[in-house]
Design a protein around this motif. Structure first.
Motif, PDB file in Angstrom:
ATOM      1  N   VAL A  80       0.901  -1.661   0.140  1.00  0.00           N
ATOM      2  CA  VAL A  80      -0.003  -0.181  -0.040  1.00  0.00           C
ATOM      3  C   VAL A  80       0.859   1.012  -0.328  1.00  0.00           C
ATOM      4  CG1 VAL A  80      -1.835  -1.099   0.579  1.00  0.00           C
ATOM      5  CG2 VAL A  80      -0.201   0.056   2.500  1.00  0.00           C
ATOM      6  N   TRP A  81       0.211   1.782  -0.330  1.00  0.00           N
ATOM      7  CA  TRP A  81       1.197   3.910  -0.253  1.00  0.00           C
ATOM      8  C   TRP A  81       1.270   4.164   0.825  1.00  0.00           C
ATOM      9  CZ3 TRP A  81       2.964   4.521  -5.107  1.00  0.00           C
ATOM     10  CH2 TRP A  81       2.411   4.689  -6.242  1.00  0.00           C
ATOM     11  N   SER A  82       3.450   3.921   1.506  1.00  0.00           N
ATOM     12  CA  SER A  82       2.965   5.203   1.665  1.00  0.00           C
ATOM     13  C   SER A  82       4.058   6.079   1.794  1.00  0.00           C
ATOM     14  CB  SER A  82       4.171   4.222   3.222  1.00  0.00           C
ATOM     15  OG  SER A  82       5.081   4.906   4.680  1.00  0.00           O
ATOM     16  N   GLY A  83       3.508   7.417   1.934  1.00  0.00           N
ATOM     17  CA  GLY A  83       3.915   8.697   1.039  1.00  0.00           C
ATOM     18  C   GLY A  83       3.939   8.311  -0.295  1.00  0.00           C
ATOM     19  N   GLU A  84       4.721   8.815  -0.734  1.00  0.00           N
ATOM     20  CA  GLU A  84       4.789   8.660  -2.070  1.00  0.00           C
ATOM     21  C   GLU A  84       5.332   7.086  -2.756  1.00  0.00           C
ATOM     22  OE1 GLU A  84       3.517  10.955  -4.519  1.00  0.00           O
ATOM     23  OE2 GLU A  84       3.041  11.965  -1.983  1.00  0.00           O
ATOM     24  N   ALA A  85       5.907   6.401  -1.861  1.00  0.00           N
ATOM     25  CA  ALA A  85       5.938   4.877  -2.281  1.00  0.00           C
ATOM     26  C   ALA A  85       5.115   4.060  -1.848  1.00  0.00           C
ATOM     27  CB  ALA A  85       7.899   4.922  -1.638  1.00  0.00           C
ATOM     28  N   LEU A  86       5.059   2.259  -2.580  1.00  0.00           N
ATOM     29  CA  LEU A  86       4.401   1.454  -1.661  1.00  0.00           C
ATOM     30  C   LEU A  86       5.563   0.891  -1.075  1.00  0.00           C
ATOM     31  CD1 LEU A  86       3.231   0.161  -5.513  1.00  0.00           C
ATOM     32  CD2 LEU A  86       1.690   1.067  -3.621  1.00  0.00           C
ATOM     33  N   THR A  87       4.900  -0.275   0.005  1.00  0.00           N
ATOM     34  CA  THR A  87       5.759  -0.420   1.329  1.00  0.00           C
ATOM     35  C   THR A  87       4.651  -1.617   1.143  1.00  0.00           C
ATOM     36  OG1 THR A  87       5.979  -0.709   3.470  1.00  0.00           O
ATOM     37  CG2 THR A  87       3.696   0.294   3.181  1.00  0.00           C
ATOM     38  N   PRO A  88       5.527  -2.808   1.199  1.00  0.00           N
ATOM     39  CA  PRO A  88       4.792  -4.095   1.155  1.00  0.00           C
ATOM     40  C   PRO A  88       3.913  -4.300   2.285  1.00  0.00           C
ATOM     41  CG  PRO A  88       7.731  -4.427   0.191  1.00  0.00           C
ATOM     42  CD  PRO A  88       7.067  -3.020   1.290  1.00  0.00           C
ATOM     43  N   VAL A  89       3.037  -4.999   2.981  1.00  0.00           N
ATOM     44  CA  VAL A  89       2.335  -5.253   3.940  1.00  0.00           C
ATOM     45  C   VAL A  89       2.206  -6.822   4.174  1.00  0.00           C
ATOM     46  CG1 VAL A  89       1.480  -2.893   4.300  1.00  0.00           C
ATOM     47  CG2 VAL A  89       0.401  -4.805   2.676  1.00  0.00           C
ATOM     48  N   GLY A  90       2.086  -7.536   2.827  1.00  0.00           N
ATOM     49  CA  GLY A  90       1.585  -9.501   3.088  1.00  0.00           C
ATOM     50  C   GLY A  90       1.890  -9.773   1.616  1.00  0.00           C
ATOM     51  N   LYS A  91       1.678 -11.672   2.105  1.00  0.00           N
ATOM     52  CA  LYS A  91       2.035 -12.139   1.153  1.00  0.00           C
ATOM     53  C   LYS A  91       1.001 -13.423   0.909  1.00  0.00           C
ATOM     54  CE  LYS A  91       5.450 -14.109  -0.003  1.00  0.00           C
ATOM     55  NZ  LYS A  91       7.023 -14.443  -0.285  1.00  0.00           N
ATOM     56  N   SER A  92       0.687 -13.499  -0.555  1.00  0.00           N
ATOM     57  CA  SER A  92      -0.080 -14.217  -0.838  1.00  0.00           C
ATOM     58  C   SER A  92      -0.805 -15.397  -1.581  1.00  0.00           C
ATOM     59  CB  SER A  92      -2.179 -13.618  -0.266  1.00  0.00           C
ATOM     60  OG  SER A  92      -3.202 -15.113  -0.521  1.00  0.00           O
ATOM     61  N   TYR A  93      -1.555 -16.970  -1.659  1.00  0.00           N
ATOM     62  CA  TYR A  93      -1.052 -17.907  -2.715  1.00  0.00           C
ATOM     63  C   TYR A  93      -2.334 -18.230  -2.958  1.00  0.00           C
ATOM     64  CZ  TYR A  93      -0.532 -20.521   1.397  1.00  0.00           C
ATOM     65  OH  TYR A  93      -0.337 -21.683   2.742  1.00  0.00           O
ATOM     66  N   PHE A  94      -3.575 -17.789  -2.093  1.00  0.00           N
ATOM     67  CA  PHE A  94      -5.162 -17.957  -2.750  1.00  0.00           C
ATOM     68  C   PHE A  94      -5.739 -17.375  -2.626  1.00  0.00           C
ATOM     69  CE2 PHE A  94      -4.296 -18.015   1.388  1.00  0.00           C
ATOM     70  CZ  PHE A  94      -5.671 -18.045   2.466  1.00  0.00           C
ATOM     71  N   GLY A  95      -7.203 -17.670  -3.531  1.00  0.00           N
ATOM     72  CA  GLY A  95      -7.997 -17.066  -3.119  1.00  0.00           C
ATOM     73  C   GLY A  95      -8.901 -16.541  -4.937  1.00  0.00           C
ATOM     74  N   LYS A 101       8.842  -4.355   7.095  1.00  0.00           N
ATOM     75  CA  LYS A 101       9.845  -3.086   7.321  1.00  0.00           C
ATOM     76  C   LYS A 101       8.272  -1.857   7.185  1.00  0.00           C
ATOM     77  CE  LYS A 101      10.734   0.762   3.360  1.00  0.00           C
ATOM     78  NZ  LYS A 101      11.331   0.851   2.236  1.00  0.00           N
ATOM     79  N   SER A 102       7.012  -2.395   7.122  1.00  0.00           N
ATOM     80  CA  SER A 102       5.047  -0.855   7.176  1.00  0.00           C
ATOM     81  C   SER A 102       4.716  -1.478   8.546  1.00  0.00           C
ATOM     82  CB  SER A 102       4.186  -2.094   6.483  1.00  0.00           C
ATOM     83  OG  SER A 102       4.211  -3.233   6.644  1.00  0.00           O
ATOM     84  N   GLY A 103       5.654  -2.249   9.270  1.00  0.00           N
ATOM     85  CA  GLY A 103       5.460  -2.230  11.013  1.00  0.00           C
ATOM     86  C   GLY A 103       3.997  -3.153  11.223  1.00  0.00           C
ATOM     87  N   VAL A 104       3.227  -3.652  10.395  1.00  0.00           N
ATOM     88  CA  VAL A 104       1.744  -4.443  10.494  1.00  0.00           C
ATOM     89  C   VAL A 104       2.601  -5.581   9.733  1.00  0.00           C
ATOM     90  CG1 VAL A 104       0.683  -2.267   9.921  1.00  0.00           C
ATOM     91  CG2 VAL A 104       0.683  -3.502   8.474  1.00  0.00           C
ATOM     92  N   ALA A 105       1.304  -6.569  10.317  1.00  0.00           N
ATOM     93  CA  ALA A 105       1.278  -7.973   9.567  1.00  0.00           C
ATOM     94  C   ALA A 105       0.230  -7.836   9.223  1.00  0.00           C
ATOM     95  CB  ALA A 105       2.398  -9.190  10.604  1.00  0.00           C
ATOM     96  N   MET A 106      -0.324  -9.101   8.540  1.00  0.00           N
ATOM     97  CA  MET A 106      -1.808  -9.144   8.252  1.00  0.00           C
ATOM     98  C   MET A 106      -1.821 -10.415   8.763  1.00  0.00           C
ATOM     99  SD  MET A 106      -2.787  -8.004   4.441  1.00  0.00           S
ATOM    100  CE  MET A 106      -3.384  -6.289   4.280  1.00  0.00           C
ATOM    101  N   ARG A 107      -3.122 -10.871   9.403  1.00  0.00           N
ATOM    102  CA  ARG A 107      -3.879 -12.600   9.732  1.00  0.00           C
ATOM    103  C   ARG A 107      -4.877 -13.216   8.300  1.00  0.00           C
ATOM    104  NH1 ARG A 107      -3.815 -16.716  12.670  1.00  0.00           N
ATOM    105  NH2 ARG A 107      -5.276 -16.617  14.836  1.00  0.00           N
ATOM    106  N   PHE A 108      -3.910 -14.005   7.488  1.00  0.00           N
ATOM    107  CA  PHE A 108      -4.759 -15.128   7.174  1.00  0.00           C
ATOM    108  C   PHE A 108      -5.406 -14.335   5.931  1.00  0.00           C
ATOM    109  CE2 PHE A 108      -6.689 -17.615  10.700  1.00  0.00           C
ATOM    110  CZ  PHE A 108      -4.841 -18.354  10.229  1.00  0.00           C
ATOM    111  N   PRO A 109      -4.322 -13.252   5.344  1.00  0.00           N
ATOM    112  CA  PRO A 109      -4.507 -12.942   3.655  1.00  0.00           C
ATOM    113  C   PRO A 109      -4.634 -13.609   2.611  1.00  0.00           C
ATOM    114  CG  PRO A 109      -2.130 -12.417   4.004  1.00  0.00           C
ATOM    115  CD  PRO A 109      -2.849 -13.354   5.183  1.00  0.00           C
TER     116      PRO A 109
END
Length: 530
Positions: free
Chosen positions: A430-445, A496-504
């Motif tokens: 997602v956007w943080s300032g003018e750059a994208l910062t990774p917030v998660g990974k997914s391999y299904f859905g 780096k984003s400071g957050v981690a998603m549960r079951f993305p």
């Protein structure tokens, strides 16, 4: 080894659960002891080899094949076992058939210095399919779509017995399970499941279908409680033995000695493992600080004190309570927890309701406090006995609607097994300032058709490569937006984003949405628990 290799190959290309069940059942019926027992152990995750490491596989293949050619092949195929199985030079060894039991027994006895020599000898003796099965066995990454439950169901089907009977004795058995097969084939008695500190197979809930289930159910027949966001456990104290098990029967007593110390009453409690401070449940992120550790020290236990929120009582003293109605077990559980009197071994409260509409409102807007971090609600029929597995009707889980965020695809990596030729593991930001910062990974859905479209997008818009990982174009002017569903957020110092998603998971591909309109990190930060 040939029969096991054929089984894995057919399972990997079979999507139907029933077809997989038949394949495993037929393998167990036609394969002699002890090979079938070792095969069952591999399918249920009960087989591992400490001395066998992926590094030995790489070292062995790079001694036979040009390392640059292997690296290019591995990058294209994306699966280590499949790559080595295909690229390994064919020899004229002409040796006798290699049995699965020979492989297992040799690996269990081998030192690390012996593994590579054994591996090279076996790879020379096997065909490509056999090499692939061997390497999957050694690494423990079968990835053939067979759960431990399905494999046990296949064993039960051999004799037409309920899978619960196999589950009941499973933890009294060890591979290669010869007493189990003797019983299933009528050649021996049923193995005795009794023993102090043993695991009981757990009862699970079905997801509720609001439209289909609620019109047929009477709210007066059910009770509701919060679905706490920890891990399901079974706390056992009997015959002087105290143990803590996960829902699959893994013994985690050594990781949670502070919880084991609470079990000073002869009983078997079904509950949720949580970090608990002054009787209040903390977020799953706090519990993660304690999980998957071989040992813990006083400092960690002090910072993240674990406890149990009790759901059910399976045994008290020498009395098995599982055949009693839920409300009778609940009454016994309430009395037990009151006697123990600990703020780290408490009772999951029941939530009063008089209609499904009332309960829906509670689920949508939980009261302030602990309920805000619950995953949703559990519905339990008052008269239900405690039975292994996931029976339809007695228990339901009604999870809260997932959170949604629009993120931009940033990186992709090939998958494994059937997906090893496709880019199917996606990192998004997602956007943080003018750059994208990774917030998660997914391999299904996503569907198979959507996978093809995603793979094509990655190949056509790759801007950089990092080994097996491809970076795709992702900026304010161009990028693919993915609608990500997730169950919750937690703070993380590892990201780096400071957050981690549960079951993305990928909920929807937003081909229509400009990358610049994806969500911002500030939105996620506002969702973090205080």
């Amino acid at each position: 080894m040939r029969a096991f290799a054929e089984l894995l190959d057919r399972l990997s290309f079979t999507a139907s659960r029933h077809a997989k069940l038949v394949l495993v059942r037929d393998y167990l019926q036609t394969t002699p002891d002890p090979d079938r027992g070792w095969g069952l152990a591999a399918l249920t995750g009960a087989l591992s080899f400490e001395a066998a490491k992926p590094a030995f596989i790489r070292k062995a293949v790079e001694a036979r094949v040009d390392p640059a050619l292997f690296a290019l092949s591995y990058d294209y195929v994306g699966d280590l076992a499949e790559t080595v199985a295909l690229i390994w030079p064919t020899t004229e060894a002409g040796a006798e058939e290699l049995s699965l039991s020979q492989v297992v027994e040799a690996l269990r006895a081998a030192s690390r210095s012996q593994v590579q020599r054994l591996l090279e000898t076996w790879l020379d003796r096997l065909d490509a399919n056999g090499r692939w099965a061997l390497l999957k066995l050694m690494t423990g990454a079968l990835r053939v779509g067979v759960s431990a439950r399905l494999a046990k169901q296949a064993a039960a089907d051999m004799a037409g017995v309920p899978v619960g009977e196999v589950e009941e004795i499973w933890h009294a058995l060890t591979p290669p399970y010869e007493p189990l097969f003797a019983w299933l084939e009528g050649r021996g008695p049923r193995p005795d499941p009794q023993g102090a500190g043993r695991f009981r197979p757990v009862m699970l809930a079905q997801p509720v279908d609001e439209a289909a289930d609620f019109p047929k159910l009477d709210p007066a027949d059910y009770v509701a409680e919060w679905k706490w966001d920890g891990i399901r456990i079974q706390a056992v104290s009997e015959g002087g033995v105290r143990r803590l098990f996960t829902r699959t029967g893994e013994d985690i007593s050594a990781t949670f000695p502070d919880v084991v110390a609470l079990l000073d009453t002869e009983a078997v409690i079904d509950g949720e493992l949580l970090v608990m401070r002054q009787g209040r449940a903390a977020s799953f992120g706090d519990l993660q600080q304690r999980l998957n550790r071989k040992s813990v020290d006083a400092k960690l236990m002090g910072a993240y004190p674990a406890g149990v929120r009790a759901y059910d009582l399976l045994a008290e003293g020498e009395e098995d309570l599982r055949a009693l109605p839920f409300m009778d077990r609940r009454m016994r559980l309430e009395a037990l927890i009151h006697r123990i009197g600990s703020d780290r071994l408490d009772l999951s409260p029941l939530e009063p309701f008089d209609s499904w509409e009332t309960l829906a409102a509670l689920r949508a807007d939980p009261p302030e406090g602990e309920a805000r971090i619950a995953e949703g609600l559990m519905l339990k029929r008052r008269s239900s006995v405690y039975e292994a597995g996931r029976p339809k009707g007695p228990w339901f889980k009604w999870k809260r609607d997932p959170h949604l965020v629009d993120a931009v695809l940033m990186y992709a990596q090939r998958g494994h097994g059937k997906r090893s030729s496709y880019y199917s593991d996606f990192t998004f930001g997602v956007w943080s300032g003018e750059a994208l910062t990774p917030v998660g990974k997914s391999y299904f859905g996503f569907t198979d058709e959507e996978l093809l479209a995603l793979d094509r997008f990655v190949r056509e818009h790759t801007v950089e490569r990092f080994g097996p990982v491809r970076a795709v174009r992702a900026d304010a002017g161009f990028g693919l937006v993915l609608e990500i569903a997730f169950e919750g957020l937690q703070r993380s110092t590892r990201h780096k984003s400071g957050v981690a998603m549960r079951f993305p998971r990928i909920n929807r591909i937003r081909w229509d949405k400009p990358a610049a309109e994806a969500d911002r990190l500030e939105m996620l930060e506002a969702m973090l628990p205080p």
